[in-house]
Scaffold this motif. Structure first.
Motif, short mmCIF file in Angstrom:
data_model
loop_
_atom_site.label_atom_id
_atom_site.label_comp_id
_atom_site.label_asym_id
_atom_site.label_seq_id
_atom_site.Cartn_x
_atom_site.Cartn_y
_atom_site.Cartn_z
N GLY E 75 -8.49 -19.83 25.13
CA GLY E 75 -8.43 -18.44 25.37
C GLY E 75 -7.28 -17.85 24.70
O GLY E 75 -7.08 -16.92 24.10
N ILE E 76 -6.18 -18.38 25.01
CA ILE E 76 -4.67 -17.86 24.69
C ILE E 76 -4.49 -18.15 23.20
O ILE E 76 -4.25 -17.23 22.64
CB ILE E 76 -3.37 -18.68 25.56
N LEU E 77 -4.89 -19.15 22.81
CA LEU E 77 -4.93 -19.64 21.41
C LEU E 77 -5.64 -18.44 20.56
O LEU E 77 -5.37 -18.27 19.52
CB LEU E 77 -5.30 -20.96 21.01
N LEU E 78 -7.11 -18.03 21.01
CA LEU E 78 -7.86 -17.47 20.33
C LEU E 78 -7.31 -16.06 20.29
O LEU E 78 -7.40 -15.39 19.25
CB LEU E 78 -9.03 -17.49 21.11
N TYR E 81 -3.81 -16.38 17.80
CA TYR E 81 -4.15 -16.34 16.32
C TYR E 81 -5.13 -15.86 15.64
O TYR E 81 -5.34 -15.65 14.69
CB TYR E 81 -4.24 -18.09 16.03
N PHE E 82 -6.26 -15.23 16.56
CA PHE E 82 -7.46 -14.66 15.97
C PHE E 82 -7.63 -13.19 16.35
O PHE E 82 -8.54 -12.53 16.00
CB PHE E 82 -8.73 -15.43 16.09
N ASP E 83 -6.72 -13.02 17.53
CA ASP E 83 -6.80 -11.55 18.11
C ASP E 83 -8.43 -11.36 18.58
O ASP E 83 -8.89 -10.41 18.19
CB ASP E 83 -6.52 -10.75 17.29
N THR E 84 -8.94 -12.39 19.34
CA THR E 84 -10.39 -12.29 19.59
C THR E 84 -10.48 -13.30 20.79
O THR E 84 -9.70 -13.94 21.38
CB THR E 84 -11.50 -12.89 18.63
#
Ligand SMILES: Nc1ncnc2c1ncn2[C@@H]1O[C@H](COP(=O)(O)OP(=O)(O)OP(=O)(O)O)[C@@H](O)[C@H]1O
Ligand SMILES: Nc1ncnc2c1ncn2[C@@H]1O[C@H](COP(=O)(O)OP(=O)(O)OP(=O)(O)O)[C@@H](O)[C@H]1O
Ligand code: MOO
Ligand SMILES: [Mg+2]
Ligand SMILES: [Mg+2]
Lengths: 220, 237, 244, 237, 220
Positions: E75-78, E81-84
């Motif tokens: 979730g943090i990565l999403l 990097y993708f703001d989603t």
């Protein structure tokens, strides 16, 4: 052991093994019969066989409950001829496990039977074997890897069965509580440690099964 | 007495064949694809002819009218497949024993005799994929012979063997037929083998019996020279 | 096998009493079981804990049960309509409260239900309104306060109260509405607001002895015991209030 | 120039063989189970010898020290298996085209030529299990030839064919080798075939090369009479 | 339609089909890699692959929630990097479906790969095929019946997926409600007619799939 009860573990294993026997016999027989069946409604029967996989387990559980409940057709027969009921007993957990894992065994066997070489079955026939012997001495051994996959899937599925089980076997600590029920239960009172431990145990059981089967095959 | 009178539509022609045989060795001889294997499969019960009948002694194997079909397991026919069809999940000895209905002291004697005759004494414990081509062929032959059949069908049984072994086995098969007194039907592409073993030869061409032997008959199986004994042919047929 | 552990010989015949009860009472009931066993060695309590709706269906299909404790009157009413309970024995056992919970480390300044409409609250989880009693009560409160429509886009409906708790614990929703008793078991959440008096029907856990019981006497003893001061203490320890 | 010098432990003996060949036809001749298929499999790269090396032109196929193993797909060796190994899920024409890297007008010409040469013009659309034994063998041969290899390995390629066809194909294979100028290694149990086709014959016995031809060499492949041309043998070897 | 909403039906089918693509690729690849793997811990990896089948779906859902939730590593990565976020979206339903049906595809493929004749793969190799081409032109077609079984199982399992889906996709009517969720809630609120209709629809989908696959095979 203070934290984890062994009863759910033992019960789960017992239920999974007994279900495995039933599901093996019924899944393999069904796949065998369907293979030689040439009727128009075949796909419908197959869809029916797959249904316990598609339906949410609670729904499967509800259908079973209606069937084996006191007023259900099976329940009435059980009362009349055996003066017994299986609802809320470990036998109901076995039933739930068998029903939900049947599609897995059936489909795996089906795939395996389709890919074996029919010439070898023919060879066995010319050597005087009955269809029964051909099936058990040639077809089944040749289809073995597929059957094994089906068995792993069925065993695992039964071990993890929750929705249908809690519906017909109930959630009676010390009597019908299987590991998944114990996990649910522990989570209810926020005992995540206990839930985690049960998850570890169930994983270890899966590991043992797969490890055992891999070695059994190598040994052959 | 085996009587075969059958019709079967194949891809490019119709097989239409009719013959009777006593307890002898009958050779089916003809070019590749002429229907030899199809005839054997029909007798073994692995294929239903379109029409006709197959009768052995007093048993009807097949009849198109009235519809009769005796399943393979009740025909007591041993069939050595052209592509062998050995059981890959069983070892050599289990393969050979597979068709034995009842283990008797006599069958143990036969088993030992076959192992030494076919020079496969060193193989019983092996699995099939550990065998060479010729070894497989000999195991398949042993399996067919062990089942003590009432009819023996051999589809190019010796094609993968060296001449020495081949010659010996031709001899042994002939002797066996004399002892067992049952019909043998043999498919071979070798006129010498046909001559050495066959009491009768049936020439086939595109699914029909023909009176004239095909050109192959006048060559030896390797095509390099004509057969010296070819002149005797007419006596056989 | 199970169930055949040798028992010490007992003078009085031991009876088994099957109790189907809402799983949200698990901890309290387990403690009560111990106390009860000490006083009544000849009555063996057998609990079947599950969602009230499932328990109701099981009883309808003739599953063995002598006493039913539901998490809401609805399930009890339906059994009552089918004459499956002994209506004279029905009463309200305990009550619960509806609270708004937020993660323990949350910096949100939520003091009352109306604050849920604030822009910093993106998602709110409540129980499914059709099936989960806690969800129905939550809906009632939000409607009464006139913010139900406004919150529609923020709502995540959960299968059960336990899931609401998980969402809040893991920070996937900013707030959730659960029973006070649920909030009590988790140390990762804190109570931000309690529903105002009268904003919803009382949250009642009714109890009744089932019509088909063969253990009427034992059942009566157990039901009476649940109302005793000793049981009251246990219930209150886990966040319930006794019904009057 | 293909150089083979390998050792491989088999069940009952150790294969220890060493030979070099130019762009010729080399025949491997020996009794069943002597190691012929094992040699071909080693060259094709389907089996790792225990020790030794296999070098073709400037490419090392295999070397035990320093450890080198060129995967089969980079060896450009066409290998016609003794048990054919046709793809059952593909039809005849897809089987034959399988090894063609790039479809060119030239390959279409070759394809048509092979079909007519092997008398399988009527089979392209069939699936493998609809073929007779001899038809399968010819399709397998076509598949091997279509891949335009740099080495051709043939394991009893003509054993299931009638003498007429066999003779023709021996001739054609010989011509093909003369045109392509690549090494052919041929396994056969027929001394006539060996003589007709082979530029050299390598006699094998229990995994070793032997100087003396085995008894089979002096019989024709059917064991009934000795080969008239056997006297020429010494010139070949 | 007054009784039944079509949105859950469409969503369920969409989720099942997209999951099927993912699970096919991942299951087949995993089985292929494992087949050629010779390491001591192999059985452990396999047990891990089977785990989503053994664990009660709610537990799988919980694990996924912890992973892809706002504070979870994925979730943090999403977010970064993708703001989603995929939690509470249909993408989460696809993830749940893929994860729970992965063991089915994996095991079926494994069984199928084990029973094919390696000589045919060897033949393809000598004909100059890369391992990749051998796999797709020889291995997969030969293993097809087993792969098909795996696909039927996976599709059905995803179609019926409930526990993990409701955990991470939430139950947002009109957005993330799949058929099993609709059935569950209808059944729980005693709307047995609606529940029954959804069961019929889901059964019809299964039937169509099996019918289609049976005919597809015959057509080949
Ligand atoms: N399953 C099948 N379907 C259609 N045609 C077939 C089938 N099997 C064989 N045939 C065709 O029937 C004919 C006879 O085949 P059969 O196998 O009997 O030949 P054969 O005489 O045994 O040849 P060979 O010596 O090559 O083994 C051949 O033309 C073959 O192509
Ligand atoms: N996989 C295996 N494992 C062990 N031994 C094997 C294996 N394959 C073959 N052999 C043995 O190795 C020896 C050589 O086999 P190979 O297949 O090379 O013989 P061949 O010369 O081709 O015989 P044939 O003419 O019968 O085909 C035989 O004795 C055989 O039993
Ligand atoms: O029983 Mo439940 O625990 O809220 O329905
Ligand atoms: Mg034939
Ligand atoms: Mg060989």
């Amino acid at each position: 052991m203070a934290l984890v009860e062994w009863q759910p573990v033992l019960l789960s294993l017992k239920v999974a093994f007994i279900s495995l026997v039933f599901v093996f016999l019924s899944g393999v027989s069904a796949a065998y019969l369907m293979k030689n069946l040439r009727i128009p409604g075949k796909a419908a029967i197959e869809a029916l066989f797959t249904l316990p996989l598609v339906l949410p387990p609670v729904v499967t559980g509800f259908v079973l409950l209606v069937l084996i409940g006191k007023q259900g057709p099976v329940g009435i027969l059980l009362t009349r001829y055996f003066d017994t009921q299986i609802i809320f007993t470990p036998a109901a957990a076995v039933l739930a496990g068998t029903v939900v894992s049947f599609p897995l065994m059936y489909q795996s066997t089906k795939g395996a039977l389709e890919s074996i070489d029919p010439t070898l079955e023919d060879a066995a026939r010319t050597l005087g074997s009955s269809e029964w012997r051909v099936f058990w001495t040639v077809t089944v051994p040749l289809a073995w890897p597929g059957l094994l996959s089906g068995m792993v899937l069925s065993f695992a599925r039964t071990l993890g069965e929750f929705g249908a089980t809690i519906m017909i076997a109930g959630n009676i600590p010390g009597k019908t509580q299987t590991i998944p029920l114990a996990i649910y239960f522990a989570a209810e009172s926020n005992d995540l440690t206990i839930a985690g431990l049960y998850v570890l145990i169930i994983s270890a059981a899966t590991f043992s099964l797969i490890f055992g089967l891999n070695h059994w095959k190598l040994g052959k | 007495m085996l009587t075969v009178d059958i019709t079967k539509k194949l891809s490019h022609f119709t097989l239409r064949i009719q013959f009777s045989m006593e307890n002898k060795i009958l050779v089916l001889f003809g070019p590749s694809g002429c229907g030899k294997t199809t005839i054997l499969r029909s007798i073994a019960g692995l294929l239903k002819p379109d029409e006709g009948k197959i009768v052995f002694r007093n048993k009807t194997f097949f009849n198109s009218a009235p519809r009769t079909f005796l399943p393979p397991r009740h025909r007591n026919v041993a069939y050595m497949f052209q592509d062998l069809a050995l059981f890959p999940h069983l070892d050599v000895s289990s393969n050979i024993w597979y068709g034995v209905k009842k283990t008797t002291p006599k069958s143990h004697v036969l088993y030992q005799k076959l192992l030494s005759l076919l020079k496969i004494e060193h193989l019983p414990g092996r699995t099939i994929h550990q065998l060479s081509g010729g070894e497989k062929q000999r195991v398949a032959l042993a399996r067919a012979l062990m089942s003590e059949p009432e009819i023996l069908l051999l589809d190019e049984p010796l094609s993968a063997l060296d001449a020495e072994t081949r010659y010996e086995l031709q001899d042994e098969l002939k002797k066996l037929q004399e002892i067992w007194q049952i019909p043998f039907i043999l498919v071979t592409h070798s006129p010498e083998e046909a001559l050495a073993m066959g009491n009768e030869v049936l020439f086939l061409q595109k699914g029909r019996e023909v009176a004239e032997p095909p050109p192959s008959w006048h060559r030896n199986a390797n095509g390099s020279s004509s057969v010296s004994t070819a002149a005797n042919l007419q006596f056989f047929y | 096998g199970c169930g055949n552990t040798p028992k010490a010989p007992e003078p009085a015949k031991t009876v088994e009493l099957n109790v189907s009860a809402a799983v949200s009472m698990k901890d309290a009931l387990e403690e009560i079981q111990k106390n009860f066993a000490a006083k009544n060695p000849n009555i063996k309590l057998v609990y079947n804990l599950g969602a009230s709706g499932s328990l109701q269906k099981q009883i309808e299909q003739g599953a063995p049960a002598d006493v039913f404790i539901s998490a809401a009157p609805k399930q009890m009413d339906e059994l009552s309509d089918k004459n499956l309970i002994n209506k004279d024995t029905r009463k309200n056992l305990v009550e619960n409260k509806l609270v708004v919970i937020i993660p323990k480390d949350s910096k949100l300044s939520l003091a009352k239900y109306e604050d849920l409409t604030g822009p910093e609250v993106h998602k709110i989880s409540i129980g499914e309104t059709a099936t989960v009693p806690a969800g129905q009560y939550a809906q009632e409160v939000l409607k009464k306060l006139g913010i139900w429509e406004q919150l529609q886009d923020k709502l995540v409906l959960a299968k059960d109260v336990r899931t609401v708790l998980t969402y809040v614990e893991t920070g996937n929703v900013e707030a959730g509405i659960v029973y006070k008793t649920d909030a009590a078991v988790s140390n990762k959440v804190k109570v931000a607001a309690t529903a105002p008096e009268g904003s919803h029907k009382p949250i009642i856990y009714p109890i009744a002895i089932l019509a088909g019981t063969k253990q009427l006497q034992a059942a009566e003893e157990f039901v009476a015991y649940l109302a005793s001061p000793e049981s009251k203490a246990v219930f209150e320890k886990y966040g319930f209030t006794m019904s009057q």
